[in-house]
Motif scaffolding. Structure first.
Motif, PDB file in Angstrom:
ATOM      1  N   VAL A  50    -135.676   8.076 -28.740  1.00 31.63           N
ATOM      2  CA  VAL A  50    -135.533   9.089 -28.754  1.00 31.63           C
ATOM      3  C   VAL A  50    -136.799   8.985 -27.987  1.00 31.63           C
ATOM      4  O   VAL A  50    -137.496   8.452 -29.313  1.00 31.63           O
ATOM      5  N   ILE A  51    -137.576   9.813 -27.298  1.00 27.58           N
ATOM      6  CA  ILE A  51    -139.103  10.001 -27.176  1.00 27.58           C
ATOM      7  C   ILE A  51    -140.131  10.782 -27.628  1.00 27.58           C
ATOM      8  O   ILE A  51    -138.140  11.742 -27.381  1.00 27.58           O
ATOM      9  N   ALA A  52    -140.356  10.994 -28.345  1.00 28.57           N
ATOM     10  CA  ALA A  52    -141.587  12.304 -29.025  1.00 28.57           C
ATOM     11  C   ALA A  52    -141.467  12.779 -28.161  1.00 28.57           C
ATOM     12  O   ALA A  52    -142.133  12.669 -26.772  1.00 28.57           O
ATOM     13  N   ASP A  53    -141.409  14.406 -28.204  1.00 27.29           N
ATOM     14  CA  ASP A  53    -141.913  15.540 -26.464  1.00 27.29           C
ATOM     15  C   ASP A  53    -142.569  15.027 -26.672  1.00 27.29           C
ATOM     16  O   ASP A  53    -143.624  15.462 -25.200  1.00 27.29           O
ATOM     17  N   PHE A  54    -144.552  14.796 -26.752  1.00 26.31           N
ATOM     18  CA  PHE A  54    -145.952  15.018 -26.714  1.00 26.31           C
ATOM     19  C   PHE A  54    -146.064  13.913 -25.771  1.00 26.31           C
ATOM     20  O   PHE A  54    -146.374  13.249 -25.017  1.00 26.31           O
ATOM     21  N   ILE A  55    -145.248  12.490 -26.581  1.00 25.28           N
ATOM     22  CA  ILE A  55    -145.599  11.071 -25.361  1.00 25.28           C
ATOM     23  C   ILE A  55    -144.703  12.001 -23.626  1.00 25.28           C
ATOM     24  O   ILE A  55    -144.873  11.219 -22.684  1.00 25.28           O
ATOM     25  N   TRP A  56    -143.232  12.525 -23.913  1.00 26.15           N
ATOM     26  CA  TRP A  56    -142.141  12.954 -22.790  1.00 26.15           C
ATOM     27  C   TRP A  56    -143.765  13.955 -22.038  1.00 26.15           C
ATOM     28  O   TRP A  56    -143.252  13.998 -20.946  1.00 26.15           O
ATOM     29  N   ALA A  57    -143.729  14.658 -22.654  1.00 25.57           N
ATOM     30  CA  ALA A  57    -144.429  15.329 -22.023  1.00 25.57           C
ATOM     31  C   ALA A  57    -145.800  14.969 -20.834  1.00 25.57           C
ATOM     32  O   ALA A  57    -146.030  15.643 -19.530  1.00 25.57           O
ATOM     33  N   LYS A  58    -146.090  14.111 -20.747  1.00 24.49           N
ATOM     34  CA  LYS A  58    -147.682  13.444 -20.573  1.00 24.49           C
ATOM     35  C   LYS A  58    -147.462  12.839 -18.767  1.00 24.49           C
ATOM     36  O   LYS A  58    -147.863  13.295 -18.239  1.00 24.49           O
ATOM     37  N   PRO A  59    -146.040  12.268 -18.556  1.00 26.25           N
ATOM     38  CA  PRO A  59    -145.598  12.073 -17.277  1.00 26.25           C
ATOM     39  C   PRO A  59    -145.044  13.047 -17.072  1.00 26.25           C
ATOM     40  O   PRO A  59    -145.181  13.769 -15.344  1.00 26.25           O
ATOM     41  N   MET A  60    -144.681  14.019 -17.213  1.00 23.50           N
ATOM     42  CA  MET A  60    -143.951  15.859 -17.116  1.00 23.50           C
ATOM     43  C   MET A  60    -145.759  15.758 -16.024  1.00 23.50           C
ATOM     44  O   MET A  60    -144.986  17.304 -15.287  1.00 23.50           O
TER      45      MET A  60
END
Length: 67
Positions: free
Chosen positions: A52-62
């Motif tokens: 599971v990738i944390a939301d704040f880490i996933w948000a950076k590439p988005m």
């Protein structure tokens, strides 16, 4: 030993007995692929291990991908 190592050891043994059968050192009724199949427990450990990738880490590439 880890699951990949165990699976490779079983596969090497299976190849050896398959060759012995091909060279007619063993009877044809012996089927190494059935007799030496990887156990289900090892086979399940060989699959992908998603995390599971944390939301704040996933948000950076988005955020970086937004125009």
């Amino acid at each position: 030993m880890g699951a990949p190592t165990k699976a490779e050891q079983i596969a090497a043994t299976r190849r050896f007995f398959r060759n012995c059968r091909e060279w007619e050192l063993l009877p044809r009724r012996f089927d190494p692929s059935r007799a030496l199949a990887a156990p289900r427990g090892i086979a399940t450990l060989l699959g992908p291990d998603p995390r599971v990738i944390a939301d704040f880490i996933w948000a950076k590439p988005m955020w970086a991908a937004e125009p």
